[in-house]
Scaffold this motif. Structure first.
Motif, short mmCIF file in Angstrom:
data_model
loop_
_atom_site.label_atom_id
_atom_site.label_comp_id
_atom_site.label_asym_id
_atom_site.label_seq_id
_atom_site.Cartn_x
_atom_site.Cartn_y
_atom_site.Cartn_z
N SER A 194 0.85 -1.19 0.00
CA SER A 194 0.00 0.00 0.00
C SER A 194 0.88 1.24 0.00
CB SER A 194 -0.91 -0.01 1.24
OG SER A 194 -1.65 1.18 1.32
N ASP A 195 0.63 2.15 -0.95
CA ASP A 195 1.41 3.38 -1.03
C ASP A 195 1.06 4.28 0.15
OD1 ASP A 195 1.67 6.39 -1.95
OD2 ASP A 195 2.94 5.23 -3.34
N PRO A 196 2.07 4.84 0.88
CA PRO A 196 1.77 5.64 2.08
C PRO A 196 1.08 6.97 1.76
CG PRO A 196 4.10 5.76 1.54
CD PRO A 196 3.51 4.72 0.64
N PHE A 197 1.18 7.42 0.52
CA PHE A 197 0.61 8.71 0.18
C PHE A 197 -0.72 8.58 -0.55
CE2 PHE A 197 5.23 9.27 0.43
CZ PHE A 197 5.30 10.28 1.39
N THR A 198 -0.81 7.66 -1.51
CA THR A 198 -2.04 7.51 -2.28
C THR A 198 -2.92 6.37 -1.76
OG1 THR A 198 -1.06 5.93 -3.84
CG2 THR A 198 -0.80 8.30 -4.32
N LYS A 199 -2.35 5.51 -0.92
CA LYS A 199 -3.03 4.33 -0.36
C LYS A 199 -3.39 3.30 -1.44
CE LYS A 199 -2.81 6.41 3.55
NZ LYS A 199 -1.73 6.03 4.50
N ALA A 200 -2.91 3.53 -2.65
CA ALA A 200 -3.16 2.57 -3.72
C ALA A 200 -2.19 1.39 -3.61
CB ALA A 200 -3.01 3.25 -5.08
N ARG A 201 -2.61 0.23 -4.11
CA ARG A 201 -1.76 -0.96 -4.09
C ARG A 201 -0.82 -0.91 -5.30
NH1 ARG A 201 -2.19 -6.49 -5.75
NH2 ARG A 201 -1.31 -7.95 -4.21
N LYS A 202 0.50 -0.90 -5.05
CA LYS A 202 1.48 -0.79 -6.14
C LYS A 202 2.69 -1.66 -5.84
CE LYS A 202 4.30 2.83 -5.96
NZ LYS A 202 4.80 4.23 -6.04
N MET A 203 3.46 -1.89 -6.88
CA MET A 203 4.64 -2.75 -6.73
C MET A 203 5.74 -2.01 -5.99
SD MET A 203 5.90 -5.69 -7.30
CE MET A 203 7.50 -6.49 -7.31
N HIS A 204 6.23 -2.64 -4.93
CA HIS A 204 7.35 -2.12 -4.14
C HIS A 204 8.58 -2.95 -4.52
CE1 HIS A 204 9.56 -1.35 -0.19
NE2 HIS A 204 9.33 -0.13 -0.69
N SER A 319 7.16 -10.88 3.81
CA SER A 319 6.02 -11.35 3.00
C SER A 319 4.70 -10.69 3.36
CB SER A 319 5.90 -12.87 3.14
OG SER A 319 5.58 -13.21 4.49
N GLN A 320 4.67 -9.97 4.47
CA GLN A 320 3.41 -9.33 4.90
C GLN A 320 3.09 -8.13 4.01
OE1 GLN A 320 3.94 -8.30 9.01
NE2 GLN A 320 4.21 -10.41 9.68
N GLU A 321 1.84 -8.09 3.51
CA GLU A 321 1.42 -6.99 2.64
C GLU A 321 0.99 -5.80 3.49
OE1 GLU A 321 -0.89 -7.10 -0.78
OE2 GLU A 321 -0.29 -9.10 -1.40
N ASN A 322 1.98 -5.03 3.96
CA ASN A 322 1.68 -3.84 4.77
C ASN A 322 1.89 -2.58 3.93
OD1 ASN A 322 4.41 -3.92 4.49
ND2 ASN A 322 4.90 -4.10 6.67
N GLN A 323 2.05 -1.49 4.61
CA GLN A 323 2.26 -0.22 3.91
C GLN A 323 3.75 0.08 3.83
OE1 GLN A 323 -0.27 3.41 4.67
NE2 GLN A 323 1.68 4.21 5.48
N SER A 324 4.20 0.44 2.64
CA SER A 324 5.62 0.79 2.49
C SER A 324 5.86 2.18 3.05
CB SER A 324 6.00 0.74 1.03
OG SER A 324 5.32 1.73 0.29
#
Length: 326
Positions: A194-204, A319-324
């Protein structure tokens, strides 16, 4: 003493007559006697000459020299046996250990061990002529020399492979970019987040390690500083290291640099310090690994400073899908 006179009886005249010896016959007997005496003397001379009781100083010196040569040959033969054993051991390790480790083909067939003098043949050679002894010894020394030449060339090749392997292993990223003994600084892993600014799910495309501003950031492998600037969008102050073999690593959001472009660095060198420059929510080091231009999961490159248990733990966190953090 007067010479004995011989007579014969003449039956016709009934009288004794004196026998007169013929001169030719007498000369023949004398000559035969002289020849027999000379032959007997020569035979006695030869027999006496070949008996040990009548050795000349030259004969004694030659006997001692022959004995020394036989002793020296025994010593030389033993040394060649030892060289054979050592060389055979090196050849075995070369083909079955060193070249297996470097995934390299065995060396070309060694010279065939022809003409090697075995212990069984040793006594036979001592009783043979010197030419045969020298010929066999020379052949054996020549064979050992050829095997040593082949082995020397092979070991030179192994040394080159070793240096290349050492350089390769030193260049591969193998540690975490910040000290993380307690495994508490890994905040976000590789993958969709999850993007910390847009909250959209994106590739990190990397991993985020939280740490106070000013915490040292380490080069994870040997290489050359390719970039040290803030011109890339979102990364703030960042460094790119070119490791070779297709590998590059990126360290972003630094507060300041400790190296400049073009400098060679070794694994573990401090290249900069943690910050929150660029598109960042908190002080951390964003770390990426690239192979041939493609981002790959950095989790596979921490084998240099964590155990198998620690690897399992950090892999679970990553592996946890958290916020970058960027």
């Amino acid at each position: 003493m007067s010479k004995k006179v011989k007579y014969y009886y003449d039956t016709e005249n009934l009288a004794y007559h004196k026998i007169k010896p013929k001169k030719a016959k007498s000369l023949g007997y004398a000559a035969l006697f002289l020849v027999a005496s000379a032959l007997f003397g020569f035979l006695c001379f030869v027999v006496l000459l070949n008996t040990p009781y009548f050795e000349t100083p030259k004969d004694k010196a030659q006997t001692r020299e022959i004995a020394n040569l036989k002793l020296n040959y025994k010593i030389l033969d033993k040394k060649m046996d030892e060289l054979d054993a050592v060389l055979a051991n090196v050849e075995d390790r070369d083909n079955n250990i060193y070249r297996v480790y470097f995934n390299n083909a065995p060396i070309s067939q060694m010279p065939k061990k022809k003409g090697i003098i075995t212990k069984e043949r040793f006594e036979e050679l001592l009783s043979s002529n010197n030419e045969q002894l020298v010929s066999n010894t020379t052949e054996r020394v020549d064979m050992i020399s050829k095997r040593l030449a082949v082995q020397s060339k092979s070991l030179d090749e192994i040394l080159k492979l070793s240096k290349a392997k050492e350089k390769f292993l030193g260049s591969i990223p193998a540690i975490q970019p910040v000290k993380n003994e307690q495994l508490r600084r890994m905040a976000s892993g590789y993958g969709y987040r999850s993007d910390p600014f847009t909250k959209a799910r994106k590739m990190h495309k990397g991993m985020d390690f939280t740490a106070p501003t000013g915490t040292p950031v380490f080069a994870t492998g040997d290489g050359v500083i390719e970039r040290a600037d803030n011109t890339a969008s979102g990364f703030g102050n960042h460094i790119v290291i070119r490791h070779g073999y297709g590998y590059e690593t990126l360290y972003a959001h630094l507060s300041r640099y400790n190296k400049r472009v073009g400098q060679r660095v070794n694994r573990g060198d401090i290249i900069g310090f943690v910050g929150s420059t660029g598109r960042s929510e908190a002080p951390h080091c964003h770390y990426e690994v690239h192979k041939n231009g493609n981002a790959i999961n950095p989790i596979n490159f921490y084998y240099g400073n964590i155990s198998a248990v620690e690897y399992t733990a950090i892999a679970k966190l990553a592996s946890q899908e958290n916020q970058s953090l960027d």
